[in-house]
Write a protein that holds these residues in place. Structure first.
Motif, PDB file in Angstrom:
ATOM      1  N   GLU A   1       0.814  -1.221   0.000  1.00 16.00           N
ATOM      2  CA  GLU A   1       0.000   0.000   0.000  1.00 16.00           C
ATOM      3  C   GLU A   1       0.842   1.263   0.000  1.00 16.00           C
ATOM      4  O   GLU A   1       0.376   2.322  -0.405  1.00 16.00           O
ATOM      5  CB  GLU A   1      -0.926   0.004   1.229  1.00 16.00           C
ATOM      6  N   ASP A   2       2.075   1.193   0.484  1.00 13.54           N
ATOM      7  CA  ASP A   2       2.894   2.397   0.622  1.00 13.54           C
ATOM      8  C   ASP A   2       4.209   2.326  -0.149  1.00 13.54           C
ATOM      9  O   ASP A   2       5.130   3.073   0.126  1.00 13.54           O
ATOM     10  CB  ASP A   2       3.165   2.694   2.099  1.00 13.54           C
ATOM     11  N   GLY A   3       4.313   1.445  -1.116  1.00 17.00           N
ATOM     12  CA  GLY A   3       5.543   1.300  -1.880  1.00 17.00           C
ATOM     13  C   GLY A   3       5.680   2.340  -2.991  1.00 17.00           C
ATOM     14  O   GLY A   3       4.777   3.149  -3.245  1.00 17.00           O
ATOM     15  N   ASP A   4       6.817   2.303  -3.657  1.00 18.35           N
ATOM     16  CA  ASP A   4       7.089   3.230  -4.753  1.00 18.35           C
ATOM     17  C   ASP A   4       6.090   3.076  -5.898  1.00 18.35           C
ATOM     18  O   ASP A   4       5.737   4.055  -6.542  1.00 18.35           O
ATOM     19  CB  ASP A   4       8.508   3.027  -5.292  1.00 18.35           C
ATOM     20  N   LEU A   5       5.654   1.849  -6.156  1.00 19.61           N
ATOM     21  CA  LEU A   5       4.716   1.625  -7.254  1.00 19.61           C
ATOM     22  C   LEU A   5       3.440   2.441  -7.055  1.00 19.61           C
ATOM     23  O   LEU A   5       2.974   3.113  -7.977  1.00 19.61           O
ATOM     24  CB  LEU A   5       4.374   0.140  -7.373  1.00 19.61           C
ATOM     25  N   ARG A   6       2.880   2.446  -5.866  1.00 17.49           N
ATOM     26  CA  ARG A   6       1.657   3.196  -5.594  1.00 17.49           C
ATOM     27  C   ARG A   6       1.898   4.705  -5.661  1.00 17.49           C
ATOM     28  O   ARG A   6       0.998   5.473  -5.951  1.00 17.49           O
ATOM     29  CB  ARG A   6       1.086   2.835  -4.224  1.00 17.49           C
ATOM     30  N   ARG A   7       3.131   5.130  -5.387  1.00 16.52           N
ATOM     31  CA  ARG A   7       3.446   6.550  -5.464  1.00 16.52           C
ATOM     32  C   ARG A   7       3.401   7.032  -6.906  1.00 16.52           C
ATOM     33  O   ARG A   7       2.919   8.126  -7.193  1.00 16.52           O
ATOM     34  CB  ARG A   7       4.833   6.817  -4.867  1.00 16.52           C
ATOM     35  N   VAL A   8       3.877   6.212  -7.851  1.00 16.70           N
ATOM     36  CA  VAL A   8       3.901   6.633  -9.260  1.00 16.70           C
ATOM     37  C   VAL A   8       2.658   6.201 -10.023  1.00 16.70           C
ATOM     38  O   VAL A   8       2.349   6.751 -11.066  1.00 16.70           O
ATOM     39  CB  VAL A   8       5.175   6.150  -9.988  1.00 16.70           C
ATOM     40  N   ASN A   9       1.945   5.191  -9.510  1.00 18.96           N
ATOM     41  CA  ASN A   9       0.700   4.754 -10.124  1.00 18.96           C
ATOM     42  C   ASN A   9      -0.264   4.344  -9.012  1.00 18.96           C
ATOM     43  O   ASN A   9      -0.176   3.232  -8.496  1.00 18.96           O
ATOM     44  CB  ASN A   9       0.927   3.584 -11.080  1.00 18.96           C
ATOM     45  N   PRO A  10      -1.180   5.219  -8.637  1.00 22.05           N
ATOM     46  CA  PRO A  10      -2.085   4.936  -7.515  1.00 22.05           C
ATOM     47  C   PRO A  10      -2.891   3.650  -7.668  1.00 22.05           C
ATOM     48  O   PRO A  10      -3.320   3.068  -6.687  1.00 22.05           O
ATOM     49  CB  PRO A  10      -3.002   6.156  -7.483  1.00 22.05           C
ATOM     50  N   LEU A  11      -3.087   3.180  -8.898  1.00 23.70           N
ATOM     51  CA  LEU A  11      -3.826   1.930  -9.104  1.00 23.70           C
ATOM     52  C   LEU A  11      -2.978   0.703  -8.788  1.00 23.70           C
ATOM     53  O   LEU A  11      -3.503  -0.391  -8.643  1.00 23.70           O
ATOM     54  CB  LEU A  11      -4.329   1.846 -10.543  1.00 23.70           C
ATOM     55  N   GLY A  12      -1.667   0.877  -8.739  1.00 20.89           N
ATOM     56  CA  GLY A  12      -0.780  -0.238  -8.439  1.00 20.89           C
ATOM     57  C   GLY A  12      -0.592  -1.206  -9.576  1.00 20.89           C
ATOM     58  O   GLY A  12      -0.165  -2.335  -9.377  1.00 20.89           O
ATOM     59  N   LYS A  13      -0.930  -0.792 -10.785  1.00 14.80           N
ATOM     60  CA  LYS A  13      -0.786  -1.679 -11.945  1.00 14.80           C
ATOM     61  C   LYS A  13       0.623  -1.570 -12.523  1.00 14.80           C
ATOM     62  O   LYS A  13       1.268  -0.536 -12.432  1.00 14.80           O
ATOM     63  CB  LYS A  13      -1.822  -1.341 -12.996  1.00 14.80           C
ATOM     64  N   MET A  14       1.071  -2.657 -13.133  1.00 15.18           N
ATOM     65  CA  MET A  14       2.409  -2.700 -13.718  1.00 15.18           C
ATOM     66  C   MET A  14       2.333  -3.132 -15.168  1.00 15.18           C
ATOM     67  O   MET A  14       1.384  -3.796 -15.546  1.00 15.18           O
ATOM     68  CB  MET A  14       3.273  -3.716 -12.980  1.00 15.18           C
ATOM     69  N   PRO A  15       3.367  -2.829 -15.914  1.00 15.25           N
ATOM     70  CA  PRO A  15       4.542  -2.057 -15.523  1.00 15.25           C
ATOM     71  C   PRO A  15       4.244  -0.559 -15.545  1.00 15.25           C
ATOM     72  O   PRO A  15       3.256  -0.125 -16.130  1.00 15.25           O
ATOM     73  CB  PRO A  15       5.562  -2.404 -16.599  1.00 15.25           C
TER      74      PRO A  15
END
Length: 109
Positions: free
Chosen positions: A38-52
């Protein structure tokens, strides 16, 4: 550029292959992403948490005074034209060809 992905992401592998084919891999840093955090870098740059997620210098790292707005507008124009083609003649949803798979992945993202 920073690519947030995981080794198991097929879409992340697709981005890595494209980057290598176009000689961009040396300009790219790959960061391991955790879509469950919930608080990682991925969520910071993409609030949906989708990759890449590919973080480009042009939009997120370059100061406003140095952004090249004509290039950004040109890219947005390409997106609009591509979407207009898809709306006018969408690929056959019952056929698993490259066009329908790519569109489904883009819409799912």
């Amino acid at each position: 550029m920073i690519l947030y992905s995981t080794p198991t992401s097929p879409f992340g592998r697709k981005v890595k292959i494209a980057a290598r084919a176009h000689g961009l891999v040396e300009r790219m840093r790959i960061e391991q992403a955790d879509p469950w955090s919930e608080d990682g870098d991925l969520r910071r740059v993409n609030p949906l948490g989708k990759m890449p997620v590919l973080v480009t210098y042009e939009r997120l790292r370059r100061p406003d005074a140095f952004r090249y707005d004509p290039w950004i507008e040109h890219q947005l124009g390409k997106i609009a034209r591509g979407l207009a083609v898809m709306v006018a003649a969408p690929p056959n949803a019952t056929t698993a060809d490259a066009a329908s798979i790519t569109l489904a992945c883009a819409l799912g993202y």
